[in-house]
Design a protein around this motif. Structure first.
Motif, PDB file in Angstrom:
ATOM      1  N   PRO A   1      21.896 -22.704  -5.993  1.00  0.00           N
ATOM      2  CA  PRO A   1      21.756 -21.576  -5.589  1.00  0.00           C
ATOM      3  C   PRO A   1      22.375 -21.461  -4.380  1.00  0.00           C
ATOM      4  CG  PRO A   1      19.928 -23.961  -5.101  1.00  0.00           C
ATOM      5  CD  PRO A   1      20.816 -23.793  -5.773  1.00  0.00           C
ATOM      6  N   SER A   2      22.978 -20.997  -4.002  1.00  0.00           N
ATOM      7  CA  SER A   2      23.832 -20.835  -2.807  1.00  0.00           C
ATOM      8  C   SER A   2      23.576 -19.443  -2.152  1.00  0.00           C
ATOM      9  CB  SER A   2      25.601 -20.809  -3.121  1.00  0.00           C
ATOM     10  OG  SER A   2      25.983 -19.522  -3.967  1.00  0.00           O
ATOM     11  N   GLY A   3      22.659 -18.619  -2.852  1.00  0.00           N
ATOM     12  CA  GLY A   3      22.600 -16.924  -2.194  1.00  0.00           C
ATOM     13  C   GLY A   3      23.912 -16.254  -2.252  1.00  0.00           C
ATOM     14  N   GLY A   4      24.241 -16.300  -3.009  1.00  0.00           N
ATOM     15  CA  GLY A   4      25.640 -15.317  -3.589  1.00  0.00           C
ATOM     16  C   GLY A   4      26.603 -15.812  -1.996  1.00  0.00           C
ATOM     17  N   GLY A   5      26.874 -17.204  -1.238  1.00  0.00           N
ATOM     18  CA  GLY A   5      28.107 -17.292  -0.671  1.00  0.00           C
ATOM     19  C   GLY A   5      29.062 -17.700  -1.701  1.00  0.00           C
ATOM     20  N   ILE A   6      29.554 -18.950  -1.309  1.00  0.00           N
ATOM     21  CA  ILE A   6      30.639 -20.009  -1.919  1.00  0.00           C
ATOM     22  C   ILE A   6      30.604 -21.054  -0.840  1.00  0.00           C
ATOM     23  CG2 ILE A   6      33.103 -20.058  -2.784  1.00  0.00           C
ATOM     24  CD1 ILE A   6      33.549 -17.295  -2.769  1.00  0.00           C
ATOM     25  N   TRP A   7      29.850 -22.146  -1.767  1.00  0.00           N
ATOM     26  CA  TRP A   7      29.063 -23.672  -0.962  1.00  0.00           C
ATOM     27  C   TRP A   7      31.130 -23.964  -1.287  1.00  0.00           C
ATOM     28  CZ3 TRP A   7      23.339 -24.474  -2.899  1.00  0.00           C
ATOM     29  CH2 TRP A   7      23.288 -24.143  -2.062  1.00  0.00           C
ATOM     30  N   ASN A   8      32.139 -24.248  -0.304  1.00  0.00           N
ATOM     31  CA  ASN A   8      32.922 -24.831  -0.595  1.00  0.00           C
ATOM     32  C   ASN A   8      32.791 -26.540  -0.456  1.00  0.00           C
ATOM     33  OD1 ASN A   8      33.103 -23.981   2.300  1.00  0.00           O
ATOM     34  ND2 ASN A   8      35.060 -24.615   2.451  1.00  0.00           N
ATOM     35  N   ALA A   9      31.814 -26.881   0.784  1.00  0.00           N
ATOM     36  CA  ALA A   9      31.608 -28.521   1.197  1.00  0.00           C
ATOM     37  C   ALA A   9      29.943 -28.364   0.752  1.00  0.00           C
ATOM     38  CB  ALA A   9      32.442 -28.045   2.909  1.00  0.00           C
ATOM     39  N   ALA A  10      29.929 -29.560   1.283  1.00  0.00           N
ATOM     40  CA  ALA A  10      28.925 -30.025   1.350  1.00  0.00           C
ATOM     41  C   ALA A  10      28.455 -31.263   2.010  1.00  0.00           C
ATOM     42  CB  ALA A  10      28.211 -30.655  -0.367  1.00  0.00           C
ATOM     43  N   ARG A  11      27.626 -31.692   2.696  1.00  0.00           N
ATOM     44  CA  ARG A  11      27.139 -32.709   3.071  1.00  0.00           C
ATOM     45  C   ARG A  11      27.195 -34.392   2.211  1.00  0.00           C
ATOM     46  NH1 ARG A  11      22.711 -30.421   6.788  1.00  0.00           N
ATOM     47  NH2 ARG A  11      23.906 -29.850   8.710  1.00  0.00           N
ATOM     48  N   GLY A  12      27.516 -34.853   2.845  1.00  0.00           N
ATOM     49  CA  GLY A  12      27.292 -37.193   2.270  1.00  0.00           C
ATOM     50  C   GLY A  12      25.788 -37.145   2.781  1.00  0.00           C
ATOM     51  N   ALA A  13      25.235 -38.452   2.326  1.00  0.00           N
ATOM     52  CA  ALA A  13      24.426 -38.699   2.127  1.00  0.00           C
ATOM     53  C   ALA A  13      24.514 -40.390   2.231  1.00  0.00           C
ATOM     54  CB  ALA A  13      24.093 -37.956   0.542  1.00  0.00           C
ATOM     55  N   ILE A  14      23.329 -40.634   3.307  1.00  0.00           N
ATOM     56  CA  ILE A  14      23.011 -42.056   3.086  1.00  0.00           C
ATOM     57  C   ILE A  14      21.431 -41.969   3.122  1.00  0.00           C
ATOM     58  CG2 ILE A  14      22.668 -44.162   4.230  1.00  0.00           C
ATOM     59  CD1 ILE A  14      24.954 -43.482   5.720  1.00  0.00           C
ATOM     60  N   SER A  15      20.320 -43.012   2.047  1.00  0.00           N
ATOM     61  CA  SER A  15      18.938 -43.504   2.069  1.00  0.00           C
ATOM     62  C   SER A  15      18.877 -44.820   2.189  1.00  0.00           C
ATOM     63  CB  SER A  15      18.720 -42.641   0.712  1.00  0.00           C
ATOM     64  OG  SER A  15      19.168 -41.085   0.131  1.00  0.00           O
ATOM     65  N   LEU A  16      18.136 -45.709   2.343  1.00  0.00           N
ATOM     66  CA  LEU A  16      17.700 -46.358   3.061  1.00  0.00           C
ATOM     67  C   LEU A  16      16.075 -46.772   2.336  1.00  0.00           C
ATOM     68  CD1 LEU A  16      19.261 -47.546   6.186  1.00  0.00           C
ATOM     69  CD2 LEU A  16      20.097 -47.929   4.305  1.00  0.00           C
ATOM     70  N   ARG A  17      15.631 -48.203   2.007  1.00  0.00           N
ATOM     71  CA  ARG A  17      14.204 -47.765   1.919  1.00  0.00           C
ATOM     72  C   ARG A  17      14.135 -49.832   2.449  1.00  0.00           C
ATOM     73  NH1 ARG A  17       9.523 -48.917  -2.098  1.00  0.00           N
ATOM     74  NH2 ARG A  17       8.805 -50.817  -1.787  1.00  0.00           N
ATOM     75  N   VAL A  18      13.220 -49.965   3.444  1.00  0.00           N
ATOM     76  CA  VAL A  18      13.067 -50.798   4.211  1.00  0.00           C
ATOM     77  C   VAL A  18      11.997 -51.159   4.270  1.00  0.00           C
ATOM     78  CG1 VAL A  18      12.963 -51.262   6.791  1.00  0.00           C
ATOM     79  CG2 VAL A  18      14.223 -49.267   6.288  1.00  0.00           C
ATOM     80  N   ASP A  19      11.869 -53.048   3.979  1.00  0.00           N
ATOM     81  CA  ASP A  19      10.142 -53.635   3.388  1.00  0.00           C
ATOM     82  C   ASP A  19       9.871 -54.489   4.439  1.00  0.00           C
ATOM     83  OD1 ASP A  19       9.667 -52.639   0.362  1.00  0.00           O
ATOM     84  OD2 ASP A  19      11.524 -52.364   0.288  1.00  0.00           O
ATOM     85  N   ILE A  20       9.440 -54.639   5.343  1.00  0.00           N
ATOM     86  CA  ILE A  20       8.721 -55.373   6.085  1.00  0.00           C
ATOM     87  C   ILE A  20       7.563 -56.228   5.403  1.00  0.00           C
ATOM     88  CG2 ILE A  20       7.387 -55.348   8.261  1.00  0.00           C
ATOM     89  CD1 ILE A  20       8.739 -52.302   7.132  1.00  0.00           C
ATOM     90  N   GLN A  21       7.973 -57.516   5.400  1.00  0.00           N
ATOM     91  CA  GLN A  21       7.034 -58.696   4.493  1.00  0.00           C
ATOM     92  C   GLN A  21       5.912 -58.963   6.056  1.00  0.00           C
ATOM     93  OE1 GLN A  21       6.834 -59.354   1.878  1.00  0.00           O
ATOM     94  NE2 GLN A  21       5.277 -59.821   1.977  1.00  0.00           N
ATOM     95  N   GLY A  22       4.669 -58.905   5.551  1.00  0.00           N
ATOM     96  CA  GLY A  22       3.828 -59.643   7.005  1.00  0.00           C
ATOM     97  C   GLY A  22       3.345 -60.528   6.427  1.00  0.00           C
ATOM     98  N   ARG A  23       1.552 -61.015   7.050  1.00  0.00           N
ATOM     99  CA  ARG A  23       0.749 -62.055   5.852  1.00  0.00           C
ATOM    100  C   ARG A  23      -0.535 -61.283   6.134  1.00  0.00           C
ATOM    101  NH1 ARG A  23       1.984 -66.022   8.735  1.00  0.00           N
ATOM    102  NH2 ARG A  23       0.180 -66.045  10.782  1.00  0.00           N
ATOM    103  N   GLU A  24      -1.723 -61.434   4.935  1.00  0.00           N
ATOM    104  CA  GLU A  24      -2.667 -60.963   4.724  1.00  0.00           C
ATOM    105  C   GLU A  24      -3.551 -62.034   5.312  1.00  0.00           C
ATOM    106  OE1 GLU A  24      -3.625 -60.075   0.583  1.00  0.00           O
ATOM    107  OE2 GLU A  24      -2.173 -58.037   1.023  1.00  0.00           O
ATOM    108  N   ALA A  25      -5.187 -60.918   6.094  1.00  0.00           N
ATOM    109  CA  ALA A  25      -5.788 -61.708   6.578  1.00  0.00           C
ATOM    110  C   ALA A  25      -7.377 -61.333   6.236  1.00  0.00           C
ATOM    111  CB  ALA A  25      -5.703 -63.161   8.330  1.00  0.00           C
ATOM    112  N   HIS A  26      -8.377 -61.449   6.477  1.00  0.00           N
ATOM    113  CA  HIS A  26      -9.765 -60.865   6.346  1.00  0.00           C
ATOM    114  C   HIS A  26      -9.922 -60.571   7.820  1.00  0.00           C
ATOM    115  CE1 HIS A  26     -13.457 -60.255   7.069  1.00  0.00           C
ATOM    116  NE2 HIS A  26     -13.640 -59.725   5.041  1.00  0.00           N
ATOM    117  N   VAL A  27     -10.073 -59.112   7.732  1.00  0.00           N
ATOM    118  CA  VAL A  27     -10.064 -58.365   8.929  1.00  0.00           C
ATOM    119  C   VAL A  27     -11.218 -59.464  10.670  1.00  0.00           C
ATOM    120  CG1 VAL A  27     -12.892 -57.340   8.949  1.00  0.00           C
ATOM    121  CG2 VAL A  27     -11.176 -56.392  10.386  1.00  0.00           C
TER     122      VAL A  27
END
Length: 403
Positions: free
Chosen positions: A181-207
């Motif tokens: 969907p370029s809206g009538g313009g010409i897209w002759n270029a596009a950005r690159g992409a980096i996607s990450l998922r960051v997982d953090i491990q802790g330790r459960e305990a009752h309140v």
């Protein structure tokens, strides 16, 4: 009758056909994620391409993620010469805000519904553009190959990536067009992409014994802060590539687009995660930036003794074809001839599947009838007249390059 008028007349006679096809496509809830109804949508496309004389076939994709329903590529051809132009599109859509979006509405010259702009309306333009070029004898000793893929909205590795990996993209092609969907313009270029998922491990305990736990959420907050500062820094690094006036020129990064963790309100969270998703300007070195991001997260984790793991879920390069390339100049002439105004070259604010072709040296462009500002929204629409104009551009551009 000149060639532009000839093509436009051919399309005008089929305006109702085009609208009905888009209504049928919108009715298929090919949402991705999760990737449902892909085979059903492909079957409609194959049927319509066969009716239009585009010699379709369905290419099944083995080894795709299990959540994708019948992942495949629909491939068709117009003409039979050696010289080649690609038309490329995707038939998956982002999730709807409401089920009613899968019932198309025609109102004031618009077709409203999920995927109308991005990019089932563009697919209709491509198919009718290819059919017009073939029936009107515009292709000379060349041919159009149409590729319709199933997973652009979730990275495009399964569909377009399969085409690349299987050697189904010919590097000798003269050009590639995708009807984003370029809206009538010409897209002759596009950005690159980096996607990450960051997982953090802790330790459960009752309140009641919270002091014995390790709070993964607290660690998440500490680890995410330097990433937020990084995102602000990158937003201030502007591209020199022309963009639409409404689009920000800095690299855009979303921190925490998805996040979560924990098991209950009264339990110290033993795990947490967040995502980072960036659209990087062509001036940036993705390898360097990925190392920077990783180091920021790891250093912050060391400061509080957090246990983290980082998964790179996407790394895709930017893509660009120079506006003075002969294939770009030809497209600009055709667009100006159809639209009655000079064509404008812009960089897409996101990523595009032009990258799969540009990496092989094929001049690649985005040009479609939809508008980016309504794509993915609750009132997504495409102008019926814009669909026909875009189809005329596709037909005439192929004729210009191949005749």
């Amino acid at each position: 009758m000149d060639r532009v008028a000839q093509v436009e007349a051919w399309l005008d006679r089929r305006s109702e056909e085009m609208a009905r096809l888009l209504e049928r496509l919108v009715a298929v809830d090919s949402e991705n994620p999760p990737g449902r109804a892909l085979g059903r949508c492909a079957a409609i496309l194959r049927q319509e391409m066969d009716r239009l004389g585009l010699s379709p076939e369905i290419i099944d994709i083995a080894g795709a993620p299990a959540h994708l329903e019948d992942p495949c590529v629909v491939r068709g051809t117009a003409g039979d010469g050696d010289r080649l132009v690609y038309f490329h599109g995707h038939f998956d859509v982002v999730p709807a805000q409401h089920p009613a979006q899968f019932t198309a509405r025609r109102q004031d010259g618009r077709i409203i519904g999920r995927g109308a702009a991005d990019m089932k309306g563009g697919i209709v333009s491509m198919l009718y553009g290819a059919a017009a070029a073939q029936e009107l004898g515009l292709l000379g000793d060349g041919r159009i190959v149409v590729h319709l893929v199933c997973d652009e909205e979730t990275g495009s590795v399964v569909g377009a990536g399969h085409l690349r990996a299987a050697g189904l993209i010919d590097p000798a092609a003269l050009a590639m067009l995708t009807a984003e969907p370029s809206g009538g313009g010409i897209w002759n270029a596009a950005r690159g992409a980096i996607s990450l998922r960051v997982d953090i491990q802790g330790r459960e305990a009752h309140v009641g014994q919270a002091d014995t736990g390790v709070n993964a959420f607290e660690h998440l907050l500490h680890v995410a802060r330097p990433v937020e500062r990084y995102a602000a820094e990158m937003a201030g690094r502007h591209t020199a590539t022309p963009m639409h006036p409404d689009d920000a020129t800095g690299t855009m990064i979303v921190v925490g687009g998805l996040f979560g963790g924990g098991s209950n309100f009264n339990v110290v969270p033993g795990s947490a995660y967040f995502t980072v998703d960036g659209r990087y300007n062509p001036e940036e070195d993705l390898g360097v930036e990925l190392k920077r991001l990783t180091a920021l997260i790891e250093d912050a984790a060391v400061e509080v003794g957090a246990q983290v793991s980082i998964t790179t879920t996407q790394s895709q390069p930017s893509a660009r074809t120079a506006p003075d390339h002969p294939a770009a100049a030809a497209l600009a002439r055709v667009v100006a001839g159809v639209q009655g105004a000079p064509a404008r070259f812009e960089m897409c604010a996101g990523i595009l599947e032009i990258r799969w072709y540009a990496q092989l040296g094929i001049p690649a462009f985005g040009f479609g009838p939809g508008r980016l500002d309504v794509s993915h929204g609750p009132e997504e629409y495409v102008e019926e007249a814009a669909m026909r104009r875009c189809a005329a551009v596709y037909a005439l551009y192929a004729g210009d390059l191949l005749a």
